[in-house]
Design a protein around this motif. Structure first.
Motif, PDB file in Angstrom:
ATOM      1  N   ARG A  72       0.828  -1.216   0.000  1.00  0.00           N
ATOM      2  CA  ARG A  72       0.000   0.000   0.000  1.00  0.00           C
ATOM      3  C   ARG A  72       0.860   1.263   0.000  1.00  0.00           C
ATOM      4  O   ARG A  72       0.553   2.231  -0.691  1.00  0.00           O
ATOM      5  CB  ARG A  72      -0.950  -0.006   1.202  1.00  0.00           C
ATOM      6  CG  ARG A  72      -2.159  -0.890   1.007  1.00  0.00           C
ATOM      7  CD  ARG A  72      -3.219  -0.620   2.055  1.00  0.00           C
ATOM      8  NE  ARG A  72      -2.737  -0.781   3.419  1.00  0.00           N
ATOM      9  CZ  ARG A  72      -2.761  -1.913   4.106  1.00  0.00           C
ATOM     10  NH1 ARG A  72      -3.266  -2.992   3.572  1.00  0.00           N
ATOM     11  NH2 ARG A  72      -2.301  -1.962   5.335  1.00  0.00           N
ATOM     12  N   ILE A  74       3.900   1.546  -1.199  1.00  0.00           N
ATOM     13  CA  ILE A  74       4.525   1.638  -2.518  1.00  0.00           C
ATOM     14  C   ILE A  74       3.529   2.186  -3.540  1.00  0.00           C
ATOM     15  O   ILE A  74       3.853   3.065  -4.339  1.00  0.00           O
ATOM     16  CB  ILE A  74       5.068   0.267  -2.958  1.00  0.00           C
ATOM     17  CG1 ILE A  74       6.231  -0.149  -2.055  1.00  0.00           C
ATOM     18  CG2 ILE A  74       5.489   0.285  -4.410  1.00  0.00           C
ATOM     19  CD1 ILE A  74       6.592  -1.611  -2.169  1.00  0.00           C
ATOM     20  N   LEU A  75       2.311   1.672  -3.515  1.00  0.00           N
ATOM     21  CA  LEU A  75       1.286   2.141  -4.458  1.00  0.00           C
ATOM     22  C   LEU A  75       0.969   3.608  -4.244  1.00  0.00           C
ATOM     23  O   LEU A  75       0.768   4.368  -5.194  1.00  0.00           O
ATOM     24  CB  LEU A  75       0.021   1.292  -4.321  1.00  0.00           C
ATOM     25  CG  LEU A  75       0.133  -0.155  -4.770  1.00  0.00           C
ATOM     26  CD1 LEU A  75      -1.156  -0.900  -4.438  1.00  0.00           C
ATOM     27  CD2 LEU A  75       0.436  -0.247  -6.249  1.00  0.00           C
ATOM     28  N   ARG A  76       0.951   4.026  -2.990  1.00  0.00           N
ATOM     29  CA  ARG A  76       0.629   5.419  -2.675  1.00  0.00           C
ATOM     30  C   ARG A  76       1.737   6.358  -3.165  1.00  0.00           C
ATOM     31  O   ARG A  76       1.479   7.448  -3.672  1.00  0.00           O
ATOM     32  CB  ARG A  76       0.426   5.575  -1.171  1.00  0.00           C
ATOM     33  CG  ARG A  76       0.003   6.963  -0.763  1.00  0.00           C
ATOM     34  CD  ARG A  76      -0.191   7.102   0.735  1.00  0.00           C
ATOM     35  NE  ARG A  76       1.015   6.744   1.454  1.00  0.00           N
ATOM     36  CZ  ARG A  76       1.096   5.780   2.379  1.00  0.00           C
ATOM     37  NH1 ARG A  76       0.033   5.084   2.695  1.00  0.00           N
ATOM     38  NH2 ARG A  76       2.226   5.515   2.989  1.00  0.00           N
ATOM     39  N   ALA A  78       4.068   5.770  -5.563  1.00  0.00           N
ATOM     40  CA  ALA A  78       4.615   5.434  -6.887  1.00  0.00           C
ATOM     41  C   ALA A  78       4.574   6.633  -7.822  1.00  0.00           C
ATOM     42  O   ALA A  78       3.586   7.349  -7.909  1.00  0.00           O
ATOM     43  CB  ALA A  78       3.838   4.282  -7.491  1.00  0.00           C
ATOM     44  N   LEU A  82       4.233   0.619 -11.685  1.00  0.00           N
ATOM     45  CA  LEU A  82       4.092  -0.035 -10.398  1.00  0.00           C
ATOM     46  C   LEU A  82       4.924  -1.305 -10.262  1.00  0.00           C
ATOM     47  O   LEU A  82       5.463  -1.589  -9.196  1.00  0.00           O
ATOM     48  CB  LEU A  82       2.614  -0.364 -10.136  1.00  0.00           C
ATOM     49  CG  LEU A  82       1.706   0.851  -9.999  1.00  0.00           C
ATOM     50  CD1 LEU A  82       0.273   0.406  -9.806  1.00  0.00           C
ATOM     51  CD2 LEU A  82       2.149   1.718  -8.845  1.00  0.00           C
ATOM     52  N   SER A  83       5.036  -2.076 -11.327  1.00  0.00           N
ATOM     53  CA  SER A  83       5.801  -3.316 -11.216  1.00  0.00           C
ATOM     54  C   SER A  83       7.255  -3.029 -10.862  1.00  0.00           C
ATOM     55  O   SER A  83       7.866  -3.747 -10.076  1.00  0.00           O
ATOM     56  CB  SER A  83       5.709  -4.123 -12.513  1.00  0.00           C
ATOM     57  OG  SER A  83       6.217  -3.362 -13.587  1.00  0.00           O
ATOM     58  N   CYS A  85       8.364  -0.393  -9.140  1.00  0.00           N
ATOM     59  CA  CYS A  85       8.386   0.085  -7.756  1.00  0.00           C
ATOM     60  C   CYS A  85       8.289  -1.079  -6.771  1.00  0.00           C
ATOM     61  O   CYS A  85       9.040  -1.142  -5.799  1.00  0.00           O
ATOM     62  CB  CYS A  85       7.225   1.049  -7.497  1.00  0.00           C
ATOM     63  SG  CYS A  85       7.309   2.579  -8.424  1.00  0.00           S
ATOM     64  N   ILE A  86       7.360  -1.982  -7.017  1.00  0.00           N
ATOM     65  CA  ILE A  86       7.148  -3.105  -6.096  1.00  0.00           C
ATOM     66  C   ILE A  86       8.358  -4.031  -6.092  1.00  0.00           C
ATOM     67  O   ILE A  86       8.858  -4.419  -5.041  1.00  0.00           O
ATOM     68  CB  ILE A  86       5.859  -3.860  -6.457  1.00  0.00           C
ATOM     69  CG1 ILE A  86       4.639  -2.975  -6.215  1.00  0.00           C
ATOM     70  CG2 ILE A  86       5.739  -5.153  -5.646  1.00  0.00           C
ATOM     71  CD1 ILE A  86       3.346  -3.528  -6.731  1.00  0.00           C
TER      72      ILE A  86
END
Length: 93
Positions: A72, A74-76, A78, A82-83, A85-86
């Protein structure tokens, strides 16, 4: 007539539900007794053929709800795909 059948079915369901509850309580007691016996056998004779060793616990890479919280965050935060970042954030753990 349908009322009589439903009344019978409800009574039968209640009886079976009670039996299931009682059996689950008995099963929990039996599992506890079995665990105690296994522990005693392991102490007295770990190489005995009837002794069943406990399964080793799995290594936990993340604590309780830690992975979800990290994703969450990371998504916030980014600002690129996204891939990437994760993978970058979790790969370092």
């Amino acid at each position: 007539m349908a009322e009589h059948v439903l009344t019978f079915l409800r009574a039968k369901r209640d009886a079976i539900s009670g039996q299931v509850h009682d059996t689950e309580k008995k099963l929990a007691k039996l599992r506890g007794a079995l665990a105690n016996l296994d522990a005693a056998m392991g102490i007295l004779s770990p190489d005995h053929p009837d002794y069943i060793a406990r399964a080793k616990s799995k290594k936990r890479y993340f604590g309780h709800n830690e992975l979800a919280r990290l994703v969450r965050e990371i998504l916030r935060d980014a600002n690129r795909p996204l891939s990437d970042c994760i993978t970058e954030a979790l790969g370092g753990r």
